[in-house]
Design a protein around this motif. Structure first.
Motif, PDB file in Angstrom:
ATOM      1  N   PHE A 146      17.817  -2.614  22.023  1.00 33.91           N
ATOM      2  CA  PHE A 146      16.516  -3.266  22.008  1.00 33.91           C
ATOM      3  C   PHE A 146      16.183  -3.760  23.410  1.00 33.91           C
ATOM      4  CE2 PHE A 146      17.725  -3.246  17.642  1.00 33.91           C
ATOM      5  CZ  PHE A 146      16.540  -3.154  16.938  1.00 33.91           C
ATOM      6  N   PRO A 147      14.888  -3.912  23.717  1.00 33.05           N
ATOM      7  CA  PRO A 147      14.502  -4.406  25.048  1.00 33.05           C
ATOM      8  C   PRO A 147      15.090  -5.790  25.311  1.00 33.05           C
ATOM      9  CG  PRO A 147      12.603  -3.545  23.852  1.00 33.05           C
ATOM     10  CD  PRO A 147      13.721  -3.598  22.877  1.00 33.05           C
ATOM     11  N   PRO A 148      15.312  -6.134  26.581  1.00 29.78           N
ATOM     12  CA  PRO A 148      15.803  -7.475  26.909  1.00 29.78           C
ATOM     13  C   PRO A 148      14.873  -8.547  26.357  1.00 29.78           C
ATOM     14  CG  PRO A 148      15.860  -6.037  28.829  1.00 29.78           C
ATOM     15  CD  PRO A 148      15.122  -5.291  27.768  1.00 29.78           C
ATOM     16  N   ARG A 149      15.445  -9.673  26.009  1.00 30.87           N
ATOM     17  CA  ARG A 149      14.721 -10.836  25.482  1.00 30.87           C
ATOM     18  C   ARG A 149      14.179 -10.625  24.079  1.00 30.87           C
ATOM     19  NH1 ARG A 149      16.485 -14.845  28.110  1.00 30.87           N
ATOM     20  NH2 ARG A 149      14.691 -16.080  27.428  1.00 30.87           N
ATOM     21  N   THR A 150      14.533  -9.521  23.430  1.00 26.89           N
ATOM     22  CA  THR A 150      14.129  -9.365  22.033  1.00 26.89           C
ATOM     23  C   THR A 150      14.827 -10.440  21.202  1.00 26.89           C
ATOM     24  OG1 THR A 150      13.870  -6.972  22.299  1.00 26.89           O
ATOM     25  CG2 THR A 150      14.045  -7.818  20.050  1.00 26.89           C
ATOM     26  N   PRO A 151      14.081 -11.232  20.430  1.00 25.72           N
ATOM     27  CA  PRO A 151      14.720 -12.299  19.643  1.00 25.72           C
ATOM     28  C   PRO A 151      15.780 -11.744  18.699  1.00 25.72           C
ATOM     29  CG  PRO A 151      12.332 -12.560  19.628  1.00 25.72           C
ATOM     30  CD  PRO A 151      12.617 -11.231  20.264  1.00 25.72           C
ATOM     31  N   MET A 152      16.906 -12.424  18.627  1.00 24.55           N
ATOM     32  CA  MET A 152      17.984 -11.950  17.774  1.00 24.55           C
ATOM     33  C   MET A 152      17.583 -12.004  16.304  1.00 24.55           C
ATOM     34  SD  MET A 152      21.987 -13.006  17.681  1.00 24.55           S
ATOM     35  CE  MET A 152      23.160 -11.992  16.774  1.00 24.55           C
ATOM     36  N   SER A 153      16.697 -12.948  15.952  1.00 17.90           N
ATOM     37  CA  SER A 153      16.252 -13.017  14.559  1.00 17.90           C
ATOM     38  C   SER A 153      15.570 -11.720  14.155  1.00 17.90           C
ATOM     39  CB  SER A 153      15.298 -14.200  14.362  1.00 17.90           C
ATOM     40  OG  SER A 153      14.172 -14.084  15.216  1.00 17.90           O
ATOM     41  N   PHE A 154      14.804 -11.131  15.084  1.00 14.40           N
ATOM     42  CA  PHE A 154      14.177  -9.849  14.779  1.00 14.40           C
ATOM     43  C   PHE A 154      15.226  -8.749  14.662  1.00 14.40           C
ATOM     44  CE2 PHE A 154      12.863  -5.751  16.523  1.00 14.40           C
ATOM     45  CZ  PHE A 154      11.996  -5.361  15.526  1.00 14.40           C
ATOM     46  N   VAL A 155      16.204  -8.759  15.559  1.00 13.13           N
ATOM     47  CA  VAL A 155      17.253  -7.731  15.516  1.00 13.13           C
ATOM     48  C   VAL A 155      17.991  -7.787  14.185  1.00 13.13           C
ATOM     49  CG1 VAL A 155      19.381  -6.922  16.597  1.00 13.13           C
ATOM     50  CG2 VAL A 155      17.497  -7.732  18.022  1.00 13.13           C
ATOM     51  N   LEU A 156      18.310  -9.008  13.734  1.00 15.80           N
ATOM     52  CA  LEU A 156      18.993  -9.147  12.443  1.00 15.80           C
ATOM     53  C   LEU A 156      18.092  -8.676  11.302  1.00 15.80           C
ATOM     54  CD1 LEU A 156      20.696 -12.635  12.911  1.00 15.80           C
ATOM     55  CD2 LEU A 156      21.834 -10.410  12.824  1.00 15.80           C
ATOM     56  N   GLY A 157      16.801  -9.027  11.382  1.00 17.91           N
ATOM     57  CA  GLY A 157      15.876  -8.572  10.350  1.00 17.91           C
ATOM     58  C   GLY A 157      15.751  -7.066  10.309  1.00 17.91           C
ATOM     59  N   ARG A 158      15.708  -6.455  11.491  1.00 12.45           N
ATOM     60  CA  ARG A 158      15.631  -4.996  11.565  1.00 12.45           C
ATOM     61  C   ARG A 158      16.904  -4.360  10.997  1.00 12.45           C
ATOM     62  NH1 ARG A 158      12.317  -0.557  11.931  1.00 12.45           N
ATOM     63  NH2 ARG A 158      13.112   1.005  13.383  1.00 12.45           N
ATOM     64  N   LEU A 159      18.050  -4.946  11.326  1.00  9.29           N
ATOM     65  CA  LEU A 159      19.320  -4.428  10.805  1.00  9.29           C
ATOM     66  C   LEU A 159      19.353  -4.551   9.289  1.00  9.29           C
ATOM     67  CD1 LEU A 159      22.152  -3.327  11.291  1.00  9.29           C
ATOM     68  CD2 LEU A 159      22.920  -5.653  11.738  1.00  9.29           C
ATOM     69  N   ARG A 160      18.858  -5.656   8.775  1.00 11.81           N
ATOM     70  CA  ARG A 160      18.812  -5.829   7.321  1.00 11.81           C
ATOM     71  C   ARG A 160      17.948  -4.773   6.666  1.00 11.81           C
ATOM     72  NH1 ARG A 160      15.426 -10.687   4.788  1.00 11.81           N
ATOM     73  NH2 ARG A 160      13.829  -9.342   5.699  1.00 11.81           N
ATOM     74  N   GLU A 161      16.781  -4.501   7.270  1.00 15.35           N
ATOM     75  CA  GLU A 161      15.851  -3.551   6.669  1.00 15.35           C
ATOM     76  C   GLU A 161      16.387  -2.123   6.691  1.00 15.35           C
ATOM     77  OE1 GLU A 161      13.095  -4.346   5.069  1.00 15.35           O
ATOM     78  OE2 GLU A 161      13.628  -6.428   5.467  1.00 15.35           O
ATOM     79  N   LEU A 162      17.121  -1.768   7.741  1.00 12.55           N
ATOM     80  CA  LEU A 162      17.610  -0.388   7.875  1.00 12.55           C
ATOM     81  C   LEU A 162      18.955  -0.169   7.206  1.00 12.55           C
ATOM     82  CD1 LEU A 162      16.696   0.447  11.590  1.00 12.55           C
ATOM     83  CD2 LEU A 162      15.448   1.082   9.522  1.00 12.55           C
ATOM     84  N   SER A 163      19.599  -1.238   6.750  1.00 11.46           N
ATOM     85  CA  SER A 163      20.953  -1.107   6.212  1.00 11.46           C
ATOM     86  C   SER A 163      20.993  -0.158   5.025  1.00 11.46           C
ATOM     87  CB  SER A 163      21.483  -2.482   5.780  1.00 11.46           C
ATOM     88  OG  SER A 163      21.607  -3.329   6.888  1.00 11.46           O
TER      89      SER A 163
END
Length: 753
Positions: free
Chosen positions: A529-546
């Protein structure tokens, strides 16, 4: 749920006019609207208004369409609030740029497009009845978030959905495919390659409470050269640690906030909470207690991780019969032998035909009254001692181990005046207590979100602690005696019916085991992910794609995502953020949030982590005098409990950042002082029978209202969302939200650290 739409929201006028048009003229005149014409109707009246008197309007399809129209209005209103709370582009441009937005115009345009996507999701639900995770994931996630956490949960889910929407075109196809590959969690047993190199034998000990299953598993552990005990409670870890040290066996105690490592031994046993199971230690025997908790959606991942990852030649799992099919299936998948040992209860257990009638007059020596909050336990203690003239011991999860041991010894000793016990549901986890009768003060509990009735397994596990095969005194003397029968009842008649039905009901097998992605996966996923991408979004994205198999479910991401939001402004590495998202915290307490941010800033700047240098920690409460007024006393207790949790958080971090948080000894001392202050305060509480009776009635009404509201949104049977979440097959997963209660009397809070 406190109300149908939360406490702060007021529906737009058009959301109210729709159901009015559905009411006939006769119905409208018969029901006086609770607001003047042209004014918004308060949310608490909507459920009443949306029950049409005309039988033709009660068809399920019509009712659910009407409900979804109201829900759409709420979602649109909440989304406007979300955009406001996230700040305009100029105020928060660094974060907006990370999502590809380079101006306020871009933000407004994307918000408009998201609203159109939102409307399309609701149209699919209303016109084509597509409401499933596969057919309509946006609607499914929003509805489940709202059911579990009302408007707050809906707003949080809308924010994550909007961020995901913004990133839809940010990645090329190759990166998207890589994201999906990293989020493929269908084979979690491959996360532990060293364990897969060992040919383990799995011994599954199952049976009802007081059947000897844990006793036999611990015997196997004692006879081994090295081993691990992993349990759900710090109290149980302490109990096993005391057991081994009393037999001169070197044993380490490892919990989230305390570690005691033997200094004069080369090898030793481990006694730990399940989250702290040492997966890198090769041992002869491992015992994992209460394996049925593998199904829970907040902590189930810890049992899955321990079961799949512990490097032991023999793994002994203790739990309920309903765990057998799942464990056998998982063993077959990893090619390991599974031996099932079934046990029968060693003494009879009966459910009483009569309750205590709401009073203490019918208490008998050896009775244990079970409550579900620390305040409630001490109020019961005060009432019992005042009315009976006899002493009452107390046992609950957050009680210091030494105090708990002394209280249990006082209750177990038949030759003193401690005839009764007031306890939390922690007694259901195998603590060594000689209880003759278990009395449920209530059949309802607050689970951190709402009041709910106790589940059948919970009732059976707690109630099953009544009666003992042999007392501790008889075991020490080697005396053979007739098993002591156990009895179960309730404080009130209204709750006794629930208890009786529970003991006549057999719960179904556990369908799935909990999963949560390990830090290694989160770190790799974050790197794309691009720098400074909020980790909350990264976790949400990981949850959605799991993607997970039909024998697993994804555990709660919500608390981790909230913590990630709280600390997003600090310059922490991804590895540090993975540590912080697991910190034990009550996010409903602003003082704890402020402390967490101060701790995160300390790690980010490699600052001075001495306890006394954190000025925001409310150490002054230790010098405060207990106030007299009732509201002041409640605030005093909140200050003490908040300080206790902050010190626990500090200790938890001190084991992970030993060079930063250096005041560990002082923190333990402060923790002891806070616990003494809390105990001193609680021991002065009074038991007012009428207030307690009203409180129990309020709990029943709240639970009934929640059940009605869930049926309102899910259909008459209220099972639709739950069935979907546990459906077979592979797909993207939502996460169930469950936070621990802020009164740490029960097992959830006690074991989180």
């Amino acid at each position: 749920m406190k109300s149908l739409f939360g406490t702060a929201w007021r529906p737009p006028q058009r959301a109210v006019l729709v159901p009015r048009r559905w009411l006939s003229r006769k119905t409208s005149s018969a029901r006086q609207l609770p607001a003047r014409d042209g004014e918004p109707i308060h949310p608490k009246h909507l459920l009443h208004l949306l029950k049409p008197a005309n039988p033709d309007l009660r068809r399920p399809q019509f009712v659910m369409k009407r409900n979804y129209q109201l829900f759409q209005s709420l979602a649109e209103s909440r989304f406007n609030h979300v955009i406001e709370s996230m700040g305009n582009w100029a105020e928060n441009q660094e974060e907006w740029r990370s999502f590809g937005l380079n101006s306020q115009l871009d933000l407004e345009r994307q918000a408009g497009l998201f609203k159109a996507t939102l409307a399309k999701a609701f149209e699919l639900a209303m016109t084509k009845n597509k409401i499933g995770r596969q057919d309509n994931p946006l609607f499914w996630n929003l509805r489940n978030a709202f059911i579990r956490l009302e408007s707050e949960g809906l707003a949080r889910e809308l924010q994550h959905a909007f961020q995901t929407f913004l990133m839809r075109d940010r990645f090329p196809q190759a990166v998207n495919e890589l994201h999906r590959a990293l989020a493929d969690m269908r084979h979690p047993y491959e996360w532990y390659p060293a364990t897969r190199m060992i040919q383990r034998t799995i011994h599954l000990h199952v049976g009802p409470t007081n059947s000897g299953k844990t006793y036999n598993a611990l015997k196997a552990l004692e006879n081994a050269r090295t081993g691990i005990y992993a349990g759900p409670l710090r109290l149980l870890a302490h109990e096993v640690w005391n057991r081994f040290t009393a037999k001169n066996k070197a044993c380490a105690l490892v919990t989230g906030e305390e570690m005691r490592i033997p200094s004069n031994a080369d090898t030793w046993f481990h006694s730990c909470t399940v989250e702290m199971t040492p997966l890198n230690a090769r041992v002869d025997v491992a015992v994992i207690d209460e394996i049925q908790m593998i199904e829970t959606e907040d902590r189930g991942w810890a049992w899955t991780q321990a079961f799949l990852g512990v490097q032991a030649k023999e793994v002994h799992l203790c739990g309920e019969e309903r765990a057998v099919p799942l464990i056998q299936d998982l063993c077959a998948r990893i090619g390991e032998k599974c031996v099932v040992h079934r046990y029968q209860r060693l003494n009879p257990l009966v459910v009483s035909e009569e309750s205590l009638g709401g009073g203490f007059a019918n208490l008998r020596k050896g009775d244990a009254v079970v409550a579900f909050s620390r305040v409630g336990i001490h109020q019961l203690k005060a009432g019992i001692e005042k009315q009976t003239g006899r002493r009452c011991a107390v046992v609950y999860g957050s009680l210091p181990p030494e105090t708990r041991a002394s209280q249990a010894a006082l209750f177990n000793d038949p030759n003193n005046e401690y005839d009764f016990l007031a306890a939390s549901d922690a007694i259901g986890m195998g603590l060594n207590l000689e209880i003759k009768r278990v009395i449920f003060e209530s059949a309802f509990k607050f689970d951190g979100h709402a009041f709910r009735p106790l589940k059948v397994p919970e009732i059976k596990q707690i109630g099953g602690r009544a009666g003992r095969y042999r007392t501790a005194t008889q075991e020490m003397m080697g005396v053979s005696a007739k098993p002591v029968p156990g009895e179960v009842t309730a404080f009130d008649d209204e709750d006794l019916d629930i208890i009786q039905k529970a003991f006549k009901t057999e719960p179904g097998p556990i369908p799935t085991a909990g999963l949560f992605p390990p830090p290694s996966i989160i770190e790799r996923f974050h790197s794309y992910f691009p720098p400074r991408t909020p980790m909350s979004f990264v976790l949400g994205r990981l949850r959605e794609l799991s993607r997970i198999s039909n024998r697993f479910h994804m555990c709660d991401f919500t608390t981790a995502m909230e913590i990630a939001e709280v600390i997003k402004g600090y310059n922490l590495s991804v590895s540090d953020r993975c540590i912080f998202v697991n910190v034990p915290i009550n996010l409903r307490d602003e003082k704890q949030i402020a402390a967490l941010q101060a701790f995160a800033n300390c790690v980010a700047e490699l600052g001075n982590g001495h306890l006394l240098d954190f000025g925001l920690i409310d150490l002054e409460v230790l010098d405060a005098v207990r106030p007299e007024g009732r509201p002041e006393q409640a605030n005093y207790l909140r200050r003490l409990e908040s300080l206790h949790q902050i010190i626990t958080m500090y200790l938890w971090l001190s084991y992970r950042y030993q060079g930063v948080f250096q005041s560990q000894a002082l923190a333990f001392k402060v923790k002891e002082m806070v616990e003494a202050k809390i105990t001193e305060h609680l021991e002065k509480l009074n038991f007012v029978p009428e207030l307690q009776r009203v409180k129990r009635q309020r709990m029943r009404k709240a639970a009934a209202r929640i059940k009605e509201q869930e049926a309102f949104w899910l259909g008459e049977n209220g099972e639709e969302a739950g069935a979907e979440q546990g459906e077979a097959g592979e797909g993207e997963q939502g996460a169930r939200v469950l936070e621990p209660d802020d009164e740490p009397a029960g097992q959830l809070v006690d074991a989180r650290a």
